[in-house]
Design a protein around this motif. Structure first.
Motif, PDB file in Angstrom:
ATOM      1  N   LEU A 126       0.812  -1.220   0.000  1.00 40.37           N
ATOM      2  CA  LEU A 126       0.000   0.000   0.000  1.00 40.37           C
ATOM      3  C   LEU A 126       0.844   1.267   0.000  1.00 40.37           C
ATOM      4  N   ALA A 127       2.092   1.158   0.417  1.00 40.98           N
ATOM      5  CA  ALA A 127       2.931   2.342   0.589  1.00 40.98           C
ATOM      6  C   ALA A 127       3.067   3.182  -0.676  1.00 40.98           C
ATOM      7  N   PRO A 128       3.360   2.603  -1.860  1.00 40.88           N
ATOM      8  CA  PRO A 128       3.490   3.459  -3.068  1.00 40.88           C
ATOM      9  C   PRO A 128       2.230   4.260  -3.360  1.00 40.88           C
ATOM     10  N   ALA A 129       1.070   3.595  -3.306  1.00 44.26           N
ATOM     11  CA  ALA A 129      -0.188   4.308  -3.567  1.00 44.26           C
ATOM     12  C   ALA A 129      -0.453   5.354  -2.495  1.00 44.26           C
ATOM     13  N   ALA A 130      -0.161   5.014  -1.226  1.00 46.78           N
ATOM     14  CA  ALA A 130      -0.390   5.970  -0.141  1.00 46.78           C
ATOM     15  C   ALA A 130       0.514   7.188  -0.274  1.00 46.78           C
ATOM     16  N   ILE A 131       1.754   6.970  -0.683  1.00 47.36           N
ATOM     17  CA  ILE A 131       2.686   8.088  -0.867  1.00 47.36           C
ATOM     18  C   ILE A 131       2.218   8.992  -1.994  1.00 47.36           C
ATOM     19  N   VAL A 132       1.779   8.386  -3.109  1.00 45.79           N
ATOM     20  CA  VAL A 132       1.296   9.179  -4.240  1.00 45.79           C
ATOM     21  C   VAL A 132       0.067   9.996  -3.836  1.00 45.79           C
ATOM     22  N   LEU A 133      -0.894   9.365  -3.141  1.00 43.37           N
ATOM     23  CA  LEU A 133      -2.084  10.084  -2.687  1.00 43.37           C
ATOM     24  C   LEU A 133      -1.722  11.190  -1.709  1.00 43.37           C
ATOM     25  N   GLY A 134      -0.777  10.916  -0.829  1.00 44.90           N
ATOM     26  CA  GLY A 134      -0.380  11.929   0.144  1.00 44.90           C
ATOM     27  C   GLY A 134       0.287  13.125  -0.494  1.00 44.90           C
ATOM     28  N   VAL A 135       1.178  12.868  -1.464  1.00 46.75           N
ATOM     29  CA  VAL A 135       1.939  13.956  -2.099  1.00 46.75           C
ATOM     30  C   VAL A 135       1.074  14.753  -3.061  1.00 46.75           C
TER      31      VAL A 135
ATOM     32  N   LEU B 202      -3.399  14.787  -0.659  1.00 40.23           N
ATOM     33  CA  LEU B 202      -3.561  15.254   0.713  1.00 40.23           C
ATOM     34  C   LEU B 202      -2.798  16.546   0.976  1.00 40.23           C
ATOM     35  N   LEU B 203      -1.535  16.617   0.586  1.00 35.49           N
ATOM     36  CA  LEU B 203      -0.745  17.831   0.815  1.00 35.49           C
ATOM     37  C   LEU B 203      -1.328  19.048   0.085  1.00 35.49           C
ATOM     38  N   PRO B 204      -1.731  18.941  -1.212  1.00 38.36           N
ATOM     39  CA  PRO B 204      -2.368  20.100  -1.857  1.00 38.36           C
ATOM     40  C   PRO B 204      -3.655  20.542  -1.176  1.00 38.36           C
ATOM     41  N   VAL B 205      -4.444  19.584  -0.677  1.00 41.65           N
ATOM     42  CA  VAL B 205      -5.690  19.943   0.019  1.00 41.65           C
ATOM     43  C   VAL B 205      -5.369  20.709   1.296  1.00 41.65           C
ATOM     44  N   ILE B 206      -4.393  20.225   2.062  1.00 37.26           N
ATOM     45  CA  ILE B 206      -3.995  20.922   3.292  1.00 37.26           C
ATOM     46  C   ILE B 206      -3.452  22.307   2.962  1.00 37.26           C
ATOM     47  N   GLY B 207      -2.613  22.383   1.897  1.00 41.60           N
ATOM     48  CA  GLY B 207      -2.073  23.680   1.483  1.00 41.60           C
ATOM     49  C   GLY B 207      -3.159  24.650   1.057  1.00 41.60           C
TER      50      GLY B 207
END
Length: 292
Positions: free
Chosen positions: A11-20, A23-28
């Motif tokens: 799950l890590a590759p997909a989670a990293i892609v979703l996070g970068v 998730l990060l653009p939404v928080i920004g």
């Protein structure tokens, strides 16, 4: 424990892609919505100020925002039922045993979904042209006066609704067609033996069995239609008299025309909140219908 580690490794590759990239653009964007980030802040970060909920408060007191929200709600309220009715009718026709060349018509009716919005919007601008458009030519042929479809504030949004329904109904048609094909044929055979008419079969078999699919299609269509942007941007550019300015179009103007990125981010989150409330209500209503 090793199984959990293996699962997290996969799950890590997909989670990293979703996070970068999500998730990060939404928080920004949310952080930006709490500031007055604009063209001056782009030039010098020291011009950036924290305004908390000031952008949201200003938007809620801005007539243009409420006008854009009204246009968007009008587009959703008229376009979604119209799109679903046409999609259901097309799916029923394709599912009918009387239909011929089904693969051809499935492809032809689905083709507008995969065509470029800009290209087909330009064609529709010519179709709705007041002087030489085919729509007004057809009206004149039956004795009606020509209509200024894209220049009259009363007709511009209906024209955009017609275009959007034509552009998107094929997607819902395919989903509804799959739902129709999943209904057991034995139910229709038993109904015909009992003497049920076509309308009774549709009312007591097709609609109840297709209800979950209809709710899913309705939620997807509402979510998509709330994000109205490309159609007014290409066809009317928000006019005439800002009668086709949607919430997303207003966000675009704030962010990329006037460089008020803080205000644009606030519009995005207000639209998300509205969509969340509407879809949550639809899901709750759908569960109540299923339980009943």
């Amino acid at each position: 424990m090793s199984a959990q580690r293996s699962a997290w490794l996969f799950l890590a590759p997909a989670a990293i892609v979703l996070g970068v990239f999500f998730l990060l653009p939404v928080i920004g964007a949310f952080v930006l919505s709490l500031t007055d980030y604009d063209l001056y802040a782009l030039a010098d970060i020291h011009n950036l100020r924290f305004v908390a909920l000031g952008n949201y408060w200003t938007l809620l007191h801005r007539p243009l925002f409420w006008s854009a929200l009204g246009h968007t709600v009008y587009f959703v309220a008229v376009g979604v039922p119209l799109s679903m009715v046409i999609s259901l009718c097309a799916a029923l026709l394709l599912h009918s045993p009387l239909a011929r060349c089904k693969p051809f018509f499935r492809t032809a009716l689905f083709a507008p979904v995969v065509t470029t919005v800009v290209a087909v919007a330009v064609v529709w601008r010519y179709l709705f042209n007041t002087k030489y458009g085919l729509v007004n030519y057809a009206l004149g042929w039956i004795g009606l006066h020509p209509v200024d479809w894209l220049g009259d504030p009363h007709w511009a949004m209906p024209a955009i609704i017609l275009f959007a329904v034509w552009k998107n109904f094929g997607y819902n048609m395919i989903i509804l067609l799959a739902g129709l094909q999943a209904i057991p044929a034995e139910l229709y055979e038993a109904a015909r033996i009992d003497g049920a008419s076509t309308w009774r079969q549709f009312r007591h078999i097709t609609l109840p069995m297709l209800a979950p699919t209809l709710w899913m299609v309705g939620i997807l269509t509402v979510s998509g239609y709330f994000q109205l942007f490309a159609e007014p941007y290409v066809i009317t550019e928000g006019g005439p008299l800002q009668s086709t300015v949607s919430v997303l179009y207003l966000m675009y103007n704030e962010g990329f025309k006037w460089w008020n990125l803080g205000s644009a981010s606030a519009i995005a989150f207000l639209l998300f909140l509205i969509m969340f409330v509407v879809t949550a209500c639809m899901l709750r209503l759908g569960r109540k219908e299923a339980e009943a």
